[in-house]
Each structure stands twice: as structure tokens, then as C-alpha cells.
Write a protein that holds these residues in place. Sequence first.
Motif: not given
Length: 140
Positions: A43-47
Motif C-alpha cells: 500500500i502506497q500510503h502512511t495512514s
Amino acid sequence: MKIYQQALTLRERRRGFHIITDEVEDALPQLDEINIGICQVFIQHTSASLTINENADPTVRMDFEMFFNKTVKENDPDYEHDYEGSDDMPAHLKSALLGSSVTIPIRNGRLALGTWQGIYLCEHRNRGGQRRLIITAWGE
């Protein structure tokens, strides 16, 4: 060896834990060309994060949400990173605890998940928006 990669954009989902196994499999039909191999979903997200857990009883996903909300509380006055809302820093922490990828064996052209296992999108924001995944499969 064969290597396949596909980007997948998931529709926006409410905060919580959501089974996305079918969407991942549908995004990479070339899985059926691999008899033995590995599939990584990133997943290309940090949240938001990914994990694998029970796919049958929805109360498991509800309990995951309850546990993480109790463990990583919002509105902690000690958080310095709070300009994106009270759910932002807790979302980063939850994501760090669960991780940004899952790795699954491929066997006979299918993800070799256990009978009661599914891939979860763990949405930690109240309004996280669409989420981007990169799915990579390799093997023979």
C-alpha cells in the motif's frame, strides 16, 4: 520465471478493516499462470495498512477497530503532528504497527491463503480517500 505487476486503486472506504482479497485477485489475472511463487501486496500510503486475518466473521474486523482505537487514542495532547486532524497521527502509528505490505504464497495459480484468511485494507482515517496498491507476483 514470470513476473507480473499491477497497480490497483481501491475505492474510498469508511474507517475500519475491510476484506479486499477478491479485488487483489481480480486485479492480477496472471496469477493463474504461476504454479509456485509469491505475491506481494504493497500500500502506497502512511495512514492505512494491510494485514491478513479472518475472512468469515465480520465481528473480528469490528474488534480490530475497537482494539486499535483503544490502543492508539486520538486527541493525545502530546502529538505534535496534528494539523491534518485528530485521526492523522494515530493513523500513522496504527499503520506502522500493522505494516505496509503482505506476502502470500502462490500455489497452482491461486493465492495460498488459509481457509479462513483474507487480505484486509486497514483504513485508519475518517476520510482517507482512495487507496493505491501495487501488486507484484513472481514465480514459475
